[in-house]
Enzyme design. Structure first.
Site, PDB file in Angstrom:
ATOM      1  N   CYS A   1       0.857  -1.184   0.000  1.00 15.61           N
ATOM      2  CA  CYS A   1       0.000   0.000   0.000  1.00 15.61           C
ATOM      3  C   CYS A   1       0.891   1.231   0.000  1.00 15.61           C
ATOM      4  O   CYS A   1       1.880   1.284   0.734  1.00 15.61           O
ATOM      5  CB  CYS A   1      -0.879  -0.027   1.252  1.00 15.61           C
ATOM      6  SG  CYS A   1      -1.946   1.405   1.447  1.00 15.61           S
TER       7      CYS A   1
ATOM      8  N   GLU B   1      -9.406  -0.751  -1.717  1.00 14.50           N
ATOM      9  CA  GLU B   1      -9.817   0.665  -1.689  1.00 14.50           C
ATOM     10  C   GLU B   1     -11.095   0.863  -0.866  1.00 14.50           C
ATOM     11  O   GLU B   1     -11.226   1.862  -0.146  1.00 14.50           O
ATOM     12  CB  GLU B   1     -10.022   1.188  -3.118  1.00 14.50           C
ATOM     13  CG  GLU B   1      -8.804   1.074  -4.033  1.00 14.50           C
ATOM     14  CD  GLU B   1      -7.512   1.583  -3.443  1.00 14.50           C
ATOM     15  OE1 GLU B   1      -7.560   2.537  -2.635  1.00 14.50           O
ATOM     16  OE2 GLU B   1      -6.450   1.022  -3.745  1.00 14.50           O
TER      17      GLU B   1
END
Lengths: 187, 170
Positions: free
Chosen positions: A117, A161
């Site tokens: 990430c 997400e």
């Protein structure tokens, strides 16, 4: 809107936002904005349309980035951009798009995979995600509802997400005490 | 049969596992459970093995430690077999800005609830501190423990999540 259009993005592209996006700074954990559930948004508001354009612009200048959620640019809100175009692991690809207020409505075929990430730049982790996924949300700008049916890598990106929008990092979903790794490869 | 608990830690370099395992094999020590990893440039091993006397293993490992690069300890332990699970398995994840006492506070909540930590690792990277633990909780206590963990995490300014450890039986 026809049922056929509702089944996908109906030809939506980031260009339909009608304004240029600006690159925003990406925040990293432990910034508390990343741990805070974001509120649902009004997809037709000028603020959300600008945010959508900015997410796409920021995603595009970030090497290897296939998705970026509002909390990652410091905004607590249920908005994210995804684009897995050209990624070697992607099977189904819907191109670049932004979704608001997205929820997972069907998830199946759970598979473990290694995730990283941009907001956790030094660690990766093994996370189990659905590899068959149905997501519903609304498009920024028009506010049109969409229903995305996808799989594999795009499904993983969407779940990652949607988690960001709920204030969750992949660290909250790792498989166990030895499923977090120091990141060795930088893109 | 002797059961030994051995720890080895030293500045990481290629060949530590091979060197230690070779010593143990030569002595007929059977390496059973072990965990080995690299922590901030140090290679750390914790091993349980069965076979020879502790003094023999200590003597055999001494040359490896002689250069001052490795620290090895050997201790005879009571073999008491497998530990039965004491409750329901969960994975605890904590992440936030590094500060003193995160592990202490969160594991105290677990201990007070009768929970048992069976595996735990921490990573510090920049200012981000991450704790992931596998824990066994008394049946039916998870919701209450999760509430207490959330309050403890809020006091520390960190995020916490507690999820069932899902085991796939195939």
């Amino acid at each position: 809107m026809t049922a056929e259009e509702y089944a996908g993005l109906g030809g939506w592209t980031p260009e339909k936002l009608g304004l240029p996006g600006e690159v925003r700074a990406v925040v990293a954990a432990p910034d508390p904005v990343l741990s805070r559930p974001g509120p649902a948004v009004d997809p037709t508001s000028a603020e959300v349309v600008q945010l959508a354009a900015d997410l796409v612009a920021t995603m595009r200048v970030s090497p290897g980035c296939v998705g970026l959620a509002a909390p990652q640019v410091g905004v607590s809100a249920q908005v994210f951009a995804v684009d897995v175009t050209g990624h070697p692991k992607a099977v189904t690809v819907h191109g670049a798009f932004v979704l608001c207020n997205a929820t997972v409505v069907e998830a199946s075929r759970w598979k473990a995979g290694r995730e990283g990430c941009m907001s956790v730049p030094d660690l990766t982790g093994d996370v189990k995600r659905a590899s068959r996924l149905v997501v519903e949300g609304v498009l920024p700008g028009s506010g049109d509802p969409v229903r995305l049916v996808t799989d594999g890598f795009e499904a993983r990106a969407l779940q990652h997400e949607i988690d960001h929008c709920a204030g969750l990092l992949f660290l909250d979903r790792v498989a166990g005490a030895h499923a977090v790794y120091q990141r060795k490869v930088y893109l | 049969m002797n059961e030994l608990a051995i720890t080895v830690i030293g500045r990481d370099r290629p060949g530590i596992v091979a060197d230690v395992a070779e010593v143990l094999a030569r002595l007929g020590a059977n390496l059973t459970d072990s965990t080995m990893t690299r922590l901030r440039g140090h290679f750390a091993m914790t091993l349980i093995c069965v076979g020879p006397a502790a003094a023999d293993v200590e003597a055999a490992l001494a040359p490896l430690a002689a250069e001052g690069q490795l620290l090895a300890t050997v201790r005879a332990v009571t073999p008491d077999g497998q530990t039965e699970p004491t409750g329901e398995p969960y994975v605890l994840a904590v992440h936030g800005a590094d500060r003193m006492g995160i592990v202490a506070a969160m594991t105290r909540v677990l201990a007070d609830a009768g929970g048992n930590v069976t595996d735990l690792s921490t990573r510090l990277t920049g200012s981000l501190y991450v704790v992931v633990a596998e824990v066994e909780l008394p049946p039916g206590s998870a919701d209450e423990v999760a509430g207490r963990l959330t309050r403890a995490a809020a006091d520390l300014g960190v995020g916490v999540s507690l999820r069932p450890a899902d085991t796939d039986l195939l």
